[in-house]
Design a protein around this motif. Structure first.
Motif, PDB file in Angstrom:
ATOM      1  N   GLY A   1       0.802  -1.219   0.000  1.00 14.65           N
ATOM      2  CA  GLY A   1       0.000   0.000   0.000  1.00 14.65           C
ATOM      3  C   GLY A   1       0.832   1.266   0.000  1.00 14.65           C
ATOM      4  O   GLY A   1       0.421   2.288   0.557  1.00 14.65           O
ATOM      5  N   LEU A   2       1.990   1.218  -0.635  1.00 16.90           N
ATOM      6  CA  LEU A   2       2.922   2.347  -0.612  1.00 16.90           C
ATOM      7  C   LEU A   2       3.017   3.110  -1.931  1.00 16.90           C
ATOM      8  O   LEU A   2       3.757   4.086  -2.007  1.00 16.90           O
ATOM      9  N   ARG A   3       2.316   2.676  -2.958  1.00 18.68           N
ATOM     10  CA  ARG A   3       2.503   3.277  -4.284  1.00 18.68           C
ATOM     11  C   ARG A   3       2.327   4.792  -4.253  1.00 18.68           C
ATOM     12  O   ARG A   3       3.081   5.523  -4.887  1.00 18.68           O
ATOM     13  N   ASP A   4       1.329   5.288  -3.524  1.00 19.60           N
ATOM     14  CA  ASP A   4       1.067   6.724  -3.488  1.00 19.60           C
ATOM     15  C   ASP A   4       1.915   7.467  -2.463  1.00 19.60           C
ATOM     16  O   ASP A   4       1.929   8.693  -2.434  1.00 19.60           O
ATOM     17  N   ARG A   5       2.627   6.722  -1.617  1.00 19.23           N
ATOM     18  CA  ARG A   5       3.416   7.358  -0.558  1.00 19.23           C
ATOM     19  C   ARG A   5       4.911   7.205  -0.751  1.00 19.23           C
ATOM     20  O   ARG A   5       5.688   7.668   0.073  1.00 19.23           O
ATOM     21  N   ALA A   6       5.322   6.537  -1.815  1.00 18.84           N
ATOM     22  CA  ALA A   6       6.749   6.303  -2.044  1.00 18.84           C
ATOM     23  C   ALA A   6       7.134   6.751  -3.449  1.00 18.84           C
ATOM     24  O   ALA A   6       6.365   6.585  -4.394  1.00 18.84           O
ATOM     25  N   ALA A   7       8.314   7.291  -3.557  1.00 22.64           N
ATOM     26  CA  ALA A   7       8.877   7.654  -4.860  1.00 22.64           C
ATOM     27  C   ALA A   7       9.777   6.513  -5.316  1.00 22.64           C
ATOM     28  O   ALA A   7      10.356   5.798  -4.492  1.00 22.64           O
ATOM     29  N   LEU A   8       9.883   6.356  -6.620  1.00 20.26           N
ATOM     30  CA  LEU A   8      10.748   5.317  -7.186  1.00 20.26           C
ATOM     31  C   LEU A   8      11.797   5.983  -8.057  1.00 20.26           C
ATOM     32  O   LEU A   8      11.473   6.770  -8.948  1.00 20.26           O
ATOM     33  N   ALA A   9      13.057   5.656  -7.787  1.00 16.74           N
ATOM     34  CA  ALA A   9      14.177   6.179  -8.567  1.00 16.74           C
ATOM     35  C   ALA A   9      14.925   5.005  -9.187  1.00 16.74           C
ATOM     36  O   ALA A   9      14.788   3.855  -8.741  1.00 16.74           O
ATOM     37  N   PHE A  10      15.733   5.304 -10.197  1.00 18.34           N
ATOM     38  CA  PHE A  10      16.481   4.270 -10.900  1.00 18.34           C
ATOM     39  C   PHE A  10      17.976   4.545 -10.813  1.00 18.34           C
ATOM     40  O   PHE A  10      18.418   5.685 -10.914  1.00 18.34           O
ATOM     41  N   ALA A  11      18.729   3.471 -10.646  1.00 11.99           N
ATOM     42  CA  ALA A  11      20.191   3.546 -10.606  1.00 11.99           C
ATOM     43  C   ALA A  11      20.753   2.889 -11.862  1.00 11.99           C
ATOM     44  O   ALA A  11      20.135   1.999 -12.438  1.00 11.99           O
ATOM     45  N   ARG A  12      21.940   3.321 -12.258  1.00 11.65           N
ATOM     46  CA  ARG A  12      22.622   2.706 -13.416  1.00 11.65           C
ATOM     47  C   ARG A  12      23.053   1.279 -13.087  1.00 11.65           C
ATOM     48  O   ARG A  12      23.083   0.407 -13.947  1.00 11.65           O
ATOM     49  N   ASP A  13      23.445   1.074 -11.818  1.00 15.41           N
ATOM     50  CA  ASP A  13      23.843  -0.250 -11.353  1.00 15.41           C
ATOM     51  C   ASP A  13      23.582  -0.297  -9.847  1.00 15.41           C
ATOM     52  O   ASP A  13      23.202   0.709  -9.238  1.00 15.41           O
ATOM     53  N   PHE A  14      23.800  -1.462  -9.258  1.00 15.44           N
ATOM     54  CA  PHE A  14      23.467  -1.607  -7.844  1.00 15.44           C
ATOM     55  C   PHE A  14      24.504  -0.989  -6.916  1.00 15.44           C
ATOM     56  O   PHE A  14      24.206  -0.704  -5.758  1.00 15.44           O
ATOM     57  N   SER A  15      25.695  -0.740  -7.407  1.00 13.54           N
ATOM     58  CA  SER A  15      26.668  -0.002  -6.612  1.00 13.54           C
ATOM     59  C   SER A  15      26.164   1.423  -6.396  1.00 13.54           C
ATOM     60  O   SER A  15      26.226   1.957  -5.278  1.00 13.54           O
TER      61      SER A  15
END
Length: 195
Positions: A25-39
């Motif tokens: 139930g976090l879709r509206d309360r969380a932002a999603l960011a992207f990284a180039r790699d996991f480091s």
């Protein structure tokens, strides 16, 4: 609250992370960011510019990410989820490709012996984009891409999806030195029924 996962947008990491956010139930309360790699993703969590990171356990960087627990990055949750269906995709303008582009964890899903060469690519998204752009003649990519680009690609072999294990990392160690498991999980019910 900010979650980070492997980019680019539209890949399996985004799909499954959004499912996870929906589940909680976090879709509206969380932002999603992207990284180039996991480091980069781990560094964002450790520096506080992201709160949590989601990673597929079969990703080649997983053991390196897990070792970051010595820096203060801890596995705090796991879950199981399928992702997008995969297929061996082939460009229609190439009669007989000799090289197959593939992300290493997906090699076990196919018989690669029919290819003269196998080119390892960092992500399934990169394989898929490379097929569209003509950098690869054949590769293990998202099956839906052939439907999205029927003028360019065809499905040479449908693979489907597996139920992968996913790991959520954060800065708080939740184990407190003990095993954490779901006592009423579907697996627990199977064990009780089998006993």
């Amino acid at each position: 609250m900010k979650f980070i996962t492997l980019g680019p947008a539209g890949n399996n990491h985004e799909l499954v992370t959004l499912r996870y956010l929906d589940f909680h139930g976090l879709r509206d309360r969380a932002a999603l960011a992207f990284a180039r790699d996991f480091s980069e993703g781990a560094a964002a969590v450790l520096s506080g510019t992201a709160d949590f990171m989601v990673q597929c356990a079969v990703h080649p960087e997983c053991s390196t990410t897990m070792a970051r627990s010595f820096d203060g990055l801890y596995a705090l949750d796991t879950f199981i989820s399928p992702s997008r269906d995969l297929a061996i995709l082939q460009r229609k303008d190439v009669a007989q490709p000799r090289t197959l582009a593939v992300m290493s964890p997906t090699l076990g899903y196919i018989d690669a012996s029919r290819w003269e060469d196998v080119e390892l690519v960092p992500t399934v998204s990169e394989v898929t984009t490379g097929l569209i752009e003509g950098r690869y003649a054949a590769g293990v990519g998202y099956a839906s891409t052939a439907q999205d680009h029927p003028e360019l690609l065809r499905v040479a072999q449908f693979i489907g999806t597996v139920d992968d294990v996913w790991i959520v990392y954060g800065r708080t160690r939740v184990t407190e030195g003990r095993l954490l498991a779901w006592p009423d999980s579907p697996a627990s019910r199977l064990y009780r029924e089998a006993a």
